[in-house]
Motif scaffolding. Structure first.
Motif, PDB file in Angstrom:
ATOM      1  N   LEU A   1      -9.170  32.035  82.596  1.00  0.00           N
ATOM      2  CA  LEU A   1      -8.977  31.268  83.837  1.00  0.00           C
ATOM      3  C   LEU A   1      -8.140  30.009  83.596  1.00  0.00           C
ATOM      4  O   LEU A   1      -7.527  29.470  84.503  1.00  0.00           O
ATOM      5  CB  LEU A   1     -10.327  30.853  84.433  1.00  0.00           C
ATOM      6  N   ARG A   2      -8.140  29.541  82.358  1.00  0.00           N
ATOM      7  CA  ARG A   2      -7.299  28.381  82.028  1.00  0.00           C
ATOM      8  C   ARG A   2      -5.833  28.804  81.931  1.00  0.00           C
ATOM      9  O   ARG A   2      -4.956  28.220  82.561  1.00  0.00           O
ATOM     10  CB  ARG A   2      -7.730  27.746  80.701  1.00  0.00           C
ATOM     11  N   LEU A   3      -5.573  29.841  81.150  1.00  0.00           N
ATOM     12  CA  LEU A   3      -4.183  30.255  80.922  1.00  0.00           C
ATOM     13  C   LEU A   3      -3.556  30.908  82.150  1.00  0.00           C
ATOM     14  O   LEU A   3      -2.364  30.767  82.387  1.00  0.00           O
ATOM     15  CB  LEU A   3      -4.117  31.219  79.736  1.00  0.00           C
ATOM     16  N   TYR A   4      -4.355  31.649  82.901  1.00  0.00           N
ATOM     17  CA  TYR A   4      -3.840  32.350  84.082  1.00  0.00           C
ATOM     18  C   TYR A   4      -4.721  32.068  85.286  1.00  0.00           C
ATOM     19  O   TYR A   4      -5.390  32.970  85.804  1.00  0.00           O
ATOM     20  CB  TYR A   4      -3.741  33.857  83.793  1.00  0.00           C
ATOM     21  N   PRO A   5      -4.737  30.810  85.731  1.00  0.00           N
ATOM     22  CA  PRO A   5      -5.595  30.490  86.882  1.00  0.00           C
ATOM     23  C   PRO A   5      -5.147  31.307  88.094  1.00  0.00           C
ATOM     24  O   PRO A   5      -3.982  31.208  88.501  1.00  0.00           O
ATOM     25  CB  PRO A   5      -5.355  28.991  87.111  1.00  0.00           C
ATOM     26  N   PRO A   6      -6.036  32.129  88.651  1.00  0.00           N
ATOM     27  CA  PRO A   6      -5.602  33.008  89.745  1.00  0.00           C
ATOM     28  C   PRO A   6      -4.972  32.252  90.904  1.00  0.00           C
ATOM     29  O   PRO A   6      -4.044  32.739  91.531  1.00  0.00           O
ATOM     30  CB  PRO A   6      -6.908  33.682  90.181  1.00  0.00           C
ATOM     31  N   VAL A   7      -5.490  31.060  91.207  1.00  0.00           N
ATOM     32  CA  VAL A   7      -4.858  30.222  92.240  1.00  0.00           C
ATOM     33  C   VAL A   7      -4.058  29.167  91.481  1.00  0.00           C
ATOM     34  O   VAL A   7      -4.599  28.188  91.012  1.00  0.00           O
ATOM     35  CB  VAL A   7      -5.922  29.556  93.139  1.00  0.00           C
ATOM     36  N   PRO A   8      -2.737  29.374  91.343  1.00  0.00           N
ATOM     37  CA  PRO A   8      -1.991  28.507  90.434  1.00  0.00           C
ATOM     38  C   PRO A   8      -1.741  27.110  90.999  1.00  0.00           C
ATOM     39  O   PRO A   8      -1.633  26.150  90.252  1.00  0.00           O
ATOM     40  CB  PRO A   8      -0.662  29.246  90.258  1.00  0.00           C
ATOM     41  N   MET A   9      -1.649  27.026  92.320  1.00  0.00           N
ATOM     42  CA  MET A   9      -1.390  25.717  92.942  1.00  0.00           C
ATOM     43  C   MET A   9      -2.097  25.643  94.281  1.00  0.00           C
ATOM     44  O   MET A   9      -2.318  26.653  94.944  1.00  0.00           O
ATOM     45  CB  MET A   9       0.107  25.516  93.150  1.00  0.00           C
ATOM     46  N   MET A  10      -2.439  24.414  94.668  1.00  0.00           N
ATOM     47  CA  MET A  10      -3.074  24.176  95.971  1.00  0.00           C
ATOM     48  C   MET A  10      -2.326  23.049  96.650  1.00  0.00           C
ATOM     49  O   MET A  10      -1.782  22.177  95.975  1.00  0.00           O
ATOM     50  CB  MET A  10      -4.520  23.768  95.764  1.00  0.00           C
ATOM     51  N   VAL A  11      -2.342  23.057  97.954  1.00  0.00           N
ATOM     52  CA  VAL A  11      -1.571  22.042  98.681  1.00  0.00           C
ATOM     53  C   VAL A  11      -2.450  21.274  99.658  1.00  0.00           C
ATOM     54  O   VAL A  11      -3.282  21.864 100.348  1.00  0.00           O
ATOM     55  CB  VAL A  11      -0.425  22.691  99.478  1.00  0.00           C
ATOM     56  N   ARG A  12      -2.266  19.977  99.674  1.00  0.00           N
ATOM     57  CA  ARG A  12      -2.903  19.114 100.666  1.00  0.00           C
ATOM     58  C   ARG A  12      -1.821  18.279 101.324  1.00  0.00           C
ATOM     59  O   ARG A  12      -0.673  18.260 100.875  1.00  0.00           O
ATOM     60  CB  ARG A  12      -3.932  18.192  99.995  1.00  0.00           C
ATOM     61  N   GLU A  13      -2.224  17.541 102.368  1.00  0.00           N
ATOM     62  CA  GLU A  13      -1.243  16.749 103.091  1.00  0.00           C
ATOM     63  C   GLU A  13      -1.762  15.319 103.199  1.00  0.00           C
ATOM     64  O   GLU A  13      -2.961  15.118 103.398  1.00  0.00           O
ATOM     65  CB  GLU A  13      -1.116  17.345 104.498  1.00  0.00           C
ATOM     66  N   THR A  14      -0.874  14.333 103.113  1.00  0.00           N
ATOM     67  CA  THR A  14      -1.332  12.950 103.316  1.00  0.00           C
ATOM     68  C   THR A  14      -1.480  12.704 104.819  1.00  0.00           C
ATOM     69  O   THR A  14      -0.699  13.233 105.618  1.00  0.00           O
ATOM     70  CB  THR A  14      -0.336  11.929 102.740  1.00  0.00           C
ATOM     71  N   THR A  15      -2.488  11.911 105.186  1.00  0.00           N
ATOM     72  CA  THR A  15      -2.682  11.603 106.617  1.00  0.00           C
ATOM     73  C   THR A  15      -2.319  10.147 106.910  1.00  0.00           C
ATOM     74  O   THR A  15      -2.477   9.658 108.005  1.00  0.00           O
ATOM     75  CB  THR A  15      -4.144  11.841 107.036  1.00  0.00           C
ATOM     76  N   ARG A  16      -1.909   9.458 105.852  1.00  0.00           N
ATOM     77  CA  ARG A  16      -1.430   8.088 106.030  1.00  0.00           C
ATOM     78  C   ARG A  16      -0.546   7.776 104.828  1.00  0.00           C
ATOM     79  O   ARG A  16      -0.500   8.569 103.886  1.00  0.00           O
ATOM     80  CB  ARG A  16      -2.615   7.124 106.095  1.00  0.00           C
ATOM     81  N   ALA A  17       0.135   6.655 104.879  1.00  0.00           N
ATOM     82  CA  ALA A  17       0.970   6.285 103.735  1.00  0.00           C
ATOM     83  C   ALA A  17       0.062   6.047 102.529  1.00  0.00           C
ATOM     84  O   ALA A  17      -1.014   5.465 102.655  1.00  0.00           O
ATOM     85  CB  ALA A  17       1.764   5.032 104.068  1.00  0.00           C
ATOM     86  N   GLU A  18       0.470   6.547 101.376  1.00  0.00           N
ATOM     87  CA  GLU A  18      -0.335   6.404 100.159  1.00  0.00           C
ATOM     88  C   GLU A  18       0.535   5.818  99.050  1.00  0.00           C
ATOM     89  O   GLU A  18       1.763   5.884  99.117  1.00  0.00           O
ATOM     90  CB  GLU A  18      -0.830   7.779  99.679  1.00  0.00           C
ATOM     91  N   THR A  19      -0.112   5.273  98.051  1.00  0.00           N
ATOM     92  CA  THR A  19       0.623   4.857  96.861  1.00  0.00           C
ATOM     93  C   THR A  19       0.093   5.671  95.684  1.00  0.00           C
ATOM     94  O   THR A  19      -1.084   5.582  95.355  1.00  0.00           O
ATOM     95  CB  THR A  19       0.422   3.352  96.587  1.00  0.00           C
ATOM     96  N   PHE A  20       0.955   6.503  95.133  1.00  0.00           N
ATOM     97  CA  PHE A  20       0.567   7.341  93.992  1.00  0.00           C
ATOM     98  C   PHE A  20       1.233   6.804  92.743  1.00  0.00           C
ATOM     99  O   PHE A  20       2.460   6.804  92.652  1.00  0.00           O
ATOM    100  CB  PHE A  20       1.028   8.791  94.193  1.00  0.00           C
ATOM    101  N   ARG A  21       0.456   6.363  91.788  1.00  0.00           N
ATOM    102  CA  ARG A  21       1.011   5.819  90.546  1.00  0.00           C
ATOM    103  C   ARG A  21       2.154   4.832  90.838  1.00  0.00           C
ATOM    104  O   ARG A  21       3.230   4.918  90.267  1.00  0.00           O
ATOM    105  CB  ARG A  21       1.515   6.950  89.626  1.00  0.00           C
TER     106      ARG A  21
END
Ligand code: HEM
Length: 454
Positions: A324-344
């Motif tokens: 499950l580590r090497l071949y995670p069946p769900v390789p990516m997930m998506v979310r959406e921002t609902t307001r302005a955010e500061t990432f790093r």
């Protein structure tokens, strides 16, 4: 692909910079090889295009923020839903906010530890049926194993949810239609990552809509029948009955018949595709690294048909985790921002896509020791344990974690053990699998193995 390095196959990365159009073309072919190698060492990557902005976050603290810290501020994007809605309706996989919370309150109890134990006999029966089906294929000649693992995983779902085996007429038909549907739905990944014009998912899914209607019609038959059995007091005590009779502790409401159809559709889709993919990879990995296969087979000799048997399968569990580590069946997930955010320290606008990538996080070079190696032993090391907490999310995390996580851990370990108890597996050297991401991480040309009875 693997065999010069001795490591399991990993898709080639694309060059660091390519034009947007080339990126989109690569993307359609496969999201994994569409990504540059730097994502395996980056904490974050920003993609700016004329249509949208997206941020892939690999920093464990940011992943935590999105999934656990403020999950309500990062809902699932509607656009992913657009492609899936004809099949899944208002299923828990697609909803957000209060609707989603209410659905989880009704569904979650069915998958809790105690209940999971009750599904064990059905899982065991599905495992026995899979081993029996494989007997005819265990001739030493190459076998495409994903078809077998799909069959087995679908059988597990039907038996645990509705107490019927895959040979049941409706079950067999649902399974068959799902396969067709998946072939009609190649656009899913693209729609999720490239929000672009809103018509895009619709444009591609006319045929998929027809197969979705067929599948839902079949599921309605199953849920109607079950509702009648519940009313008559003759319903079997399985997951469907549990979910259909559970009232939301907050509102006292139960699922309406049509809501239940939506949930059943997602259980089939999320529950069988994923487990089938992981089991296919796990079987290939043990075939490729026979010392682990022998250790798992030795452990499997202790198998007993009771839930307690699972706790003793430690090596097998580590192998399953590593697959499950090497071949995670769900390789990516998506979310959406609902307001302005500061990432790093960088500003992300409202409405930006936030991509969480188990695929990259699980192979992150700054977090894992020997990230591209197959080493089930890592889970017993300090690095492995720390990464398991901070950089491992095959089932996502936080309140929106996969409802079937415990179920899939039990199912995967059990089926792996039952198959390895019965058969010895060998790779077919000229058919090394090539990972590509469709709905789940699959091998482009199937996963081929040779089986012989032990
Ligand atoms: C190896 C097997 C499995 C893997 C790797 C897996 C992985 C995942 C992941 C990563 C998510 C989150 C997706 C996202 O947030 O975008 C998810 C959600 C979900 N999974 Fe699984 N899953 C597996 C098996 C199952 C099974 C067996 C079931 C049910 C019988 C199931 C039911 C669900 C449902 C209902 C959701 C939606 C949860 C929500 O959004 O609240 N999964 N799964």
């Amino acid at each position: 692909m693997s065999d010069e390095t001795g490591r399991p196959p990993k898709p080639p990365a694309r060059p660091d910079s390519v034009s947007l159009w080339r990126y989109l073309r690569l993307f359609r072919a496969d999201i994994l090889s569409a990504q540059p190698a730097r994502l395996y060492r980056a904490w974050m990557a920003e993609f700016r295009t004329p249509f949208f902005r997206s941020y892939m976050v690999n920093d464990p603290a940011l992943v935590d923020l999105v999934l656990k810290g403020r999950p309500d501020d990062f809902p699932k994007s509607d656009r992913i839903g657009a492609g899936l809605r004809p099949l899944l309706g208002e299923s828990v996989f697609l909803t957000n906010g209060e609707t989603w919370k209410r659905q989880r309150r009704i569904i979650d109890p069915a998958f809790e530890g105690g209940r999971l134990k009750d599904t064990f006999p059905a899982m065991w029966a599905a495992g026995e049926a899979a081993v029996e089906r494989l007997a005819a294929r265990a001739t030493g000649r190459p076998v495409e194993i994903e078809a077998e693992t799909s069959h087995a995983a679908a059988d597990v779902i039907f038996r645990t949810l509705f107490s019927i085996p895959i040979e049941n007429e409706i079950a067999a038909e649902v399974f068959d239609r799902f396969r067709t549907h998946q072939r009609e739905q190649p656009i899913l990944n693209l729609a999720a990552f490239v929000p672009g014009p809103r018509w895009m998912p619709r444009f591609f899914s006319r045929r998929a809509k027809a197969t979705a209607r067929d599948i839902r019609r079949l599921i309605v038959r199953l849920t109607d029948e079950r509702a009648a059995e519940i009313a008559a007091g003759t319903a079997p005590d399985d997951l469907a009955t549990k979910i259909m009779t559970t009232a939301d502790p907050v509102t006292g409401e139960r699922f309406t018949p049509s809501e239940m159809v939506d949930q059943v559709a997602i259980f089939f889709l999320a529950g069988h595709e994923t487990s089938a993919s992981a089991l296919g990879w796990a079987l290939w990995l043990v075939a490729r690294y026979p010392e682990w296969q022998e250790r798992a087979a030795a452990e499997a000799a202790t198998l007993e048909p009771s839930f307690a048997t699972l706790a003793r399968l430690r090596v097998t569990r580590d192998i399953w985790r590593e697959a499950l580590r090497l071949y995670p069946p769900v390789p990516m997930m998506v979310r959406e921002t609902t307001r302005a955010e500061t990432f790093r320290g960088r500003a992300a606008p409202e409405g930006a896509q936030v991509v969480l990538s188990p695929w990259h996080l699980h192979r992150h070079t700054r977090l894992w020791d020997a990230p591209d190696d197959f080493d089930p032993g890592r889970w017993q090391t300090e690095n492995g344990r720390r990464c398991q907490r901070e950089a491992y999310m095959p089932f996502s995390a936080g309140p929106r974690v996969c409802t079937g996580a415990g179920f899939a851990m039990a199912e995967g370990v059990l089926l792996l053990a039952m198959i390895l108890r019965a058969y010895r597996l060998e790779v077919v050297p000229e058919r090394t699998p090539r990972p590509v991401a469709h709905l789940t991480v699959r091998s482009a040309d199937g996963i081929w193995l040779r089986l012989t009875p032990r």
